[in-house]
Each structure stands twice: as C-alpha cells, then as structure tokens.
Design an enzyme around this catalytic site. Structure first.
Site, PDB file in Angstrom:
ATOM      1  N   LYS A  43      79.406 -20.543 180.622  1.00  0.00           N
ATOM      2  CA  LYS A  43      79.747 -20.327 179.216  1.00  0.00           C
ATOM      3  C   LYS A  43      81.262 -20.356 179.008  1.00  0.00           C
ATOM      4  CE  LYS A  43      75.637 -17.776 177.876  1.00  0.00           C
ATOM      5  NZ  LYS A  43      75.106 -16.464 177.467  1.00  0.00           N
ATOM      6  N   GLY A  44      81.692 -21.183 178.077  1.00  0.00           N
ATOM      7  CA  GLY A  44      83.094 -21.206 177.661  1.00  0.00           C
ATOM      8  C   GLY A  44      84.005 -22.043 178.537  1.00  0.00           C
ATOM      9  N   ARG A  47      84.098 -28.837 180.873  1.00  0.00           N
ATOM     10  CA  ARG A  47      83.066 -29.691 181.489  1.00  0.00           C
ATOM     11  C   ARG A  47      83.300 -29.843 182.995  1.00  0.00           C
ATOM     12  NH1 ARG A  47      82.540 -35.329 178.591  1.00  0.00           N
ATOM     13  NH2 ARG A  47      82.505 -33.906 176.806  1.00  0.00           N
ATOM     14  N   SER A 115      84.601 -27.456 173.688  1.00  0.00           N
ATOM     15  CA  SER A 115      83.750 -28.657 173.735  1.00  0.00           C
ATOM     16  C   SER A 115      84.387 -29.852 173.039  1.00  0.00           C
ATOM     17  CB  SER A 115      82.408 -28.363 173.067  1.00  0.00           C
ATOM     18  OG  SER A 115      81.660 -29.555 172.992  1.00  0.00           O
ATOM     19  N   LYS A 144      89.755 -22.333 178.514  1.00  0.00           N
ATOM     20  CA  LYS A 144      89.596 -20.878 178.596  1.00  0.00           C
ATOM     21  C   LYS A 144      89.357 -20.525 180.067  1.00  0.00           C
ATOM     22  CE  LYS A 144      87.241 -21.064 174.133  1.00  0.00           C
ATOM     23  NZ  LYS A 144      85.968 -20.939 173.402  1.00  0.00           N
TER      24      LYS A 144
HETATM   25  C1  BG6 Z   1      81.986 -24.767 175.803  1.00  0.00           C
HETATM   26  C2  BG6 Z   1      80.655 -24.430 176.429  1.00  0.00           C
HETATM   27  O1  BG6 Z   1      81.973 -24.414 174.448  1.00  0.00           O
HETATM   28  O2  BG6 Z   1      82.274 -26.144 175.924  1.00  0.00           O
HETATM   29  C3  BG6 Z   1      80.613 -24.917 177.863  1.00  0.00           C
HETATM   30  O3  BG6 Z   1      80.459 -23.034 176.384  1.00  0.00           O
HETATM   31  C4  BG6 Z   1      80.950 -26.408 177.911  1.00  0.00           C
HETATM   32  O4  BG6 Z   1      79.325 -24.685 178.396  1.00  0.00           O
HETATM   33  C5  BG6 Z   1      82.311 -26.639 177.274  1.00  0.00           C
HETATM   34  O5  BG6 Z   1      80.992 -26.878 179.240  1.00  0.00           O
HETATM   35  C6  BG6 Z   1      82.739 -28.093 177.264  1.00  0.00           C
HETATM   36  O6  BG6 Z   1      81.866 -28.807 176.463  1.00  0.00           O
HETATM   37  P1  BG6 Z   1      81.745 -30.391 176.428  1.00  0.00           P
HETATM   38  O7  BG6 Z   1      80.805 -30.633 175.260  1.00  0.00           O
HETATM   39  O8  BG6 Z   1      83.129 -30.926 176.144  1.00  0.00           O
HETATM   40  O9  BG6 Z   1      81.230 -30.825 177.731  1.00  0.00           O
HETATM   41 MG    MG Z   2      80.459 -20.008 173.768  1.00  0.00          MG
END
Ligand code: BG6
Ligand code: MG
Length: 214
Positions: A43-44, A47, A115, A144
């Site tokens: 979480k958080g 990737r 993300s 983070k």
């Molecule tokens: C965060 C999620 O918000 O985004 C993570 O909590 C995720 O689990 C991260 O790996 C990166 O996201 P993305 O969509 O760029 O792969």
């Molecule tokens: Mg989150």
C-alpha cells in the site's frame, strides 16, 4: 487557507484490491502464492518498490533491470484491464459527502497519489473537477514515505505544509505526511496507522472528523 490532500487507492476509491490482485496474478505466473498477508506492504509504495517486495516474497533474485521493468509493466497491464470499467460505484463511502463538506468550509482539495493512473482514475469517476490540484505518480520522482507527492500538492495550491491535512490508508503515506510537516488522518487500523493524528476505521467516518482539533 487550509487544504486536505487525499491519497487515492484505498481512500477515494476501492482500487487497492485490484493492485493486489494484479500482483497476485503475476506471482502465480512466476510460480508462487502471494497471499493477502503481504498486501499491507504494497500500500502506498511505488510500482517498482512493490515489484521488489513481491519478488522478495517469491525468493526470486538476480533479474536484470530490463526484466524487472517488463514484469512491472505486465502487472500494470493486468491492473489497467481490471480497472477499465471502473465507475462511481467504486468510490468509497463518505468520500462524496466529505468532499462537499470541505468545499463548503473553504478547504482546498488536492490529490497526492503514487499511482501513474491517478488522474485517469479520478476522471473515470467524474471526480477530477472536485480537486483543485492533482498530483500523481507522473509528477513526482520520489515515492512515499518521501513527502514529495504531498509537498508538491501544497506548493501547487500555495498553502503552507502545516496548514495541510493528509488522508491516507498506508503506513508509508502517514510517514510521508509527517516528514512533510503535515497533519494526517489514517483510514484503517490503529496498529498500522497509529502515528497519524487521528485514525478512522472507514472512510464513512471522515465527514465527522473534527479537522480543527487534529
Ligand atoms: C499507490 C498504491 O497509490 O500507487 C500502490 O497504493 C501502487 O499499491 C502505487 O503500487 C503505484 O501505482 P501505479 O498505478 O503507478 O502502478
Ligand atoms: Mg492508498
């Protein structure tokens, strides 16, 4: 001026489960089980850091950078497929009411998500227009628990960090908020998010939190 900066996955929308399911699918293809007991660690975090954690669980070592990038890209493909039909029904309970309340009380509203799909997801949920500033994984380099994603949001809003409140479901996000000199509300369990100024068990409770006394 005051602001609330929202994490996305697991706070605004129920996408944390799809991140998990996409990593689980990749793990199964690599020949190991990735159980829910490991989910909290994902979480958080970014990737590539998530991939590092998944490979560690599977005991897979010695991959080249290209192979790792290919695996992370494969997982992202599964994730994007899973969220391709995402709609308003996946917005977490209490979030629309909380956003409305913040607006009525003159709080600025920002997104602070790791993300790279952050902005696209808000658009799909028809929530993008509710946010004054959207910072997602495309705008920041450091993940983070580095505070960059939140301090960038505060800078773009023009609001001092000490006047910002972060809402987060991840331990890494709470650490990022603290490192950025911000207040924070955890969504989840006190055992995991205990360093936040307040913890609620569900987003349903967010509209009731007294933001002035955090
Ligand atoms: C965060 C999620 O918000 O985004 C993570 O909590 C995720 O689990 C991260 O790996 C990166 O996201 P993305 O969509 O760029 O792969
Ligand atoms: Mg989150």
């Amino acid at each position: 001026m005051k602001a609330v900066i929202f994490d996305l996955d697991g706070v605004v929308v129920d996408t944390a489960k799809y991140h998990y399911l996409a990593w689980k699918k990749l793990a199964e293809e690599l020949g190991f089980e990735f159980g829910t007991e490991h989910n909290e660690k994902l979480k958080g975090v970014s990737r590539m850091e998530s991939l590092r954690i998944v490979l560690e669980v599977g005991g897979i070592e010695g991959l080249s950078e290209e192979e790792k990038v290919a695996m992370a890209t494969r997982k992202n493909g599964y994730y994007l497929d899973m969220i391709s039909n995402i709609d308003e029904s996946e917005i977490l309970p209490g979030i629309p009411e909380f956003l409305e309340k913040l607006k009525n009380n003159n709080y600025k509203i920002a997104l602070g998500s790791a993300s790279k799909s952050g902005k696209m997801i808000l658009e799909k949920l028809h929530l993008a227009e509710k946010f004054d500033v959207i910072v997602d994984g495309n705008l920041v380099e450091r993940a983070k628990p580095d505070p960059q994603v939140f301090t960038t949001g505060a800078d773009l809003l023009g609001i001092p960090c000490e006047n910002c409140i972060v809402v987060e479901d991840a331990a890494a996000g709470i650490e990022a908020a603290i490192a950025g000199g911000m207040k924070c509300i955890g969504v989840g369990s006190k055992e995991i998010l205990g360093r936040a100024n307040a913890v609620v068990t569900s987003t349903k409770e967010l509209p009731e939190v007294d933001l002035e006394t955090l």
